[in-house]
Design an enzyme around this catalytic site. Structure first.
Site, PDB file in Angstrom:
ATOM      1  N   ASN A  67      71.607  47.782 -54.120  1.00 10.90           N
ATOM      2  CA  ASN A  67      70.574  47.038 -55.731  1.00 10.90           C
ATOM      3  C   ASN A  67      71.016  48.814 -55.788  1.00 10.90           C
ATOM      4  O   ASN A  67      70.662  48.590 -56.809  1.00 10.90           O
ATOM      5  CB  ASN A  67      69.312  46.497 -54.979  1.00 10.90           C
ATOM      6  CG  ASN A  67      69.294  44.543 -55.114  1.00 10.90           C
ATOM      7  OD1 ASN A  67      69.620  44.385 -56.063  1.00 10.90           O
ATOM      8  ND2 ASN A  67      69.666  44.025 -54.133  1.00 10.90           N
ATOM      9  N   SER A 107      72.493  42.732 -43.937  1.00 10.81           N
ATOM     10  CA  SER A 107      72.143  42.522 -45.236  1.00 10.81           C
ATOM     11  C   SER A 107      70.932  43.175 -45.504  1.00 10.81           C
ATOM     12  O   SER A 107      70.551  43.478 -46.656  1.00 10.81           O
ATOM     13  CB  SER A 107      71.523  40.573 -44.863  1.00 10.81           C
ATOM     14  OG  SER A 107      70.525  40.808 -44.075  1.00 10.81           O
ATOM     15  N   ARG A 158      71.281  45.098 -48.854  1.00 11.31           N
ATOM     16  CA  ARG A 158      70.798  44.931 -49.799  1.00 11.31           C
ATOM     17  C   ARG A 158      70.225  45.429 -50.518  1.00 11.31           C
ATOM     18  O   ARG A 158      70.172  46.203 -52.154  1.00 11.31           O
ATOM     19  CB  ARG A 158      69.834  43.402 -49.566  1.00 11.31           C
ATOM     20  CG  ARG A 158      68.531  43.018 -50.619  1.00 11.31           C
ATOM     21  CD  ARG A 158      67.797  42.140 -49.814  1.00 11.31           C
ATOM     22  NE  ARG A 158      68.531  41.101 -49.426  1.00 11.31           N
ATOM     23  CZ  ARG A 158      68.058  41.004 -48.051  1.00 11.31           C
ATOM     24  NH1 ARG A 158      67.569  41.647 -47.743  1.00 11.31           N
ATOM     25  NH2 ARG A 158      68.367  39.802 -47.446  1.00 11.31           N
TER      26      ARG A 158
END
Lengths: 257, 156
Positions: A201, A193, A197
């Protein structure tokens, strides 16, 4: 702007390809390595220069700025992490500053550096290192290893085993498989994660910049400027989130449940 | 999505950066910041103390001024009293001196008067003698009639 004879998808594809060296696993994304290393040298070199001349008296503007960043990181770490560690605060600072620097490359016009590179004969150049999964996973896996290192160091082998076997549901032997399964999922989720993440992004942000660059030049500012301004927020936020989660994970490794 | 040895390279860079920050960036800046915080705290404490001292000093100075005023009043009262005493004494002395002078002068005058009388008496006796001599037409034996003459002078 797309070069002569390139279709749109070719242009996008070209921008999303790393400068490659070698084949298979033992190959390198030279651009990622070089850009992140150079950014590291610039940013941490600057901080080193500031630290070397650091005065307890009236600080200069640069020292003041660096101190603001350090103060921010330090207060976040102190709020979250209650143990004693020489490593965690500097680690958090390193993560925040390095990721911020790598992310910040995103606001440089997408074609500028690749174009200059192409003039010098470099075929591909992806300047935003954090849009490379290798860079984000390198950090998240390092953090993951630190989590395990500290779990063993603080709780000992016995204590850590007990934590894996008996939490979160309790000491009933029947629950051990469930506990272990939960633990595995949790621990695998942490680095994935973290890495995805940040990667997601930044990759999405880069993608939008590339798409904006496909517009006619006189329209680009209409979308480019708002997106760049908004992206400044994302750049900072993602660096901050990565740092905070690292501190949280490490403080979890220091505290017994 | 292609994971490759870049990951290892990045991890090495990351590790070096962490080590570098831990060793060369964080400690000196942190200690400088802590030292500054301490200096500021000390300065604030010193300021507080100085304020307190100032209050005390103001109180003390007010007290001293009050005392000084009291003393000055006392001194002035004393000196006024003393001055009036001196004036009084001087007046008495002057009066005594004046009296003495007046008495002296009077005595002198009396003496002068007395002397003048004496002289006049002498002269009168001489005139009387001369007159008597002329009246009698002959020389009077001054020695023989001295007693008579002296009596005459004393009567005048």
């Amino acid at each position: 702007m797309s070069a002569e004879g390139q279709t749109t998808s070719e242009y996008i594809q070209h921008h999303l390809t790393n400068l490659h060296s070698g084949e298979g696993f033992w190959s390198f994304h030279v651009d990622t390595l070089v850009v992140s290393l150079v950014l590291g040298l610039i940013v941490f070199g600057t901080m080193w220069l500031v630290a070397r001349k650091a005065t307890a008296g009236v600080p200069g503007k640069l020292q003041n700025f660096v101190e603001m960043v350090i103060e921010m990181v330090d207060s976040q770490v102190k709020d979250t992490f209650h143990g004693k560690s020489e490593l965690i605060a500097p680690l958090a600072l390193t993560i925040f500053v390095w990721i911020f620097a790598m992310n910040a490359m995103d606001v440089i016009p997408v074609d500028l550096l690749p174009y200059i590179a192409s003039l010098m004969g470099v075929e591909h150049l992806k300047i935003v290192a954090s849009t490379d999964l290798n860079a984000t996973f390198a950090m998240s896996i390092s953090v993951f290893l630190l989590i395990y290192f500290y779990s063993f160091k603080i709780k000992g082998f016995g204590g850590f085993s007990k934590e894996i076997l008996f939490s979160p549901f309790g000491k009933n032997p029947l629950l051990i498989p469930v506990n272990v399964l939960f633990r595995i999922v949790e621990d695998i989720a942490k680095p994935i994660s973290l890495a995805l993440r940040l990667f997601g992004n930044m990759y999405a942000g880069e993608m939008v910049f590339i798409l904006i660059a496909l517009l006619p030049w006189y329209l680009q500012w209409m979308l480019g400027a708002p997106w760049a301004i908004f992206h400044l927020l994302i750049i900072t936020l993602q660096a901050f989130v990565f740092m905070m989660l690292t501190v949280v994970y490490l403080s979890m490794a220091h505290e017994s449940h | 999505m292609n994971i490759n040895a870049t990951l290892l390279g990045q991890a090495i860079t990351f590790a070096i950066l962490i080590w570098f920050t831990m060793k060369f960036v964080w400690p000196p800046l942190m200690s400088a910041m802590e030292e500054r915080a301490k200096t500021i705290a000390d300065g604030l404490a010193a300021g507080e103390r100085a304020k307190h001292d100032l209050e005390l000093a103001a109180k003390r100075s007010a007290e001293v001024i009050r005392e000084a005023k009291e003393q000055a009043g006392e001194i002035i009262a004393n000196s006024e009293k003393r001055a009036s005493e001196i004036i009084e004494a001087a007046k008495l002395q002057a009066k005594a001196e004046g009296d003495r002078l007046v008495a002296g002068a009077k005595a002198e005058i009396d003496q002068e008067v007395f002397r003048a009388k004496e002289q006049l008496r002498g002269q009168v006796s001489a005139i009387a003698l001369a007159g008597a001599g002329k009246i009698l037409g002959r020389e009077i034996d001054a020695k023989a009639h001295n007693d008579l003459l002296d009596k005459l002078v004393a009567e005048i």
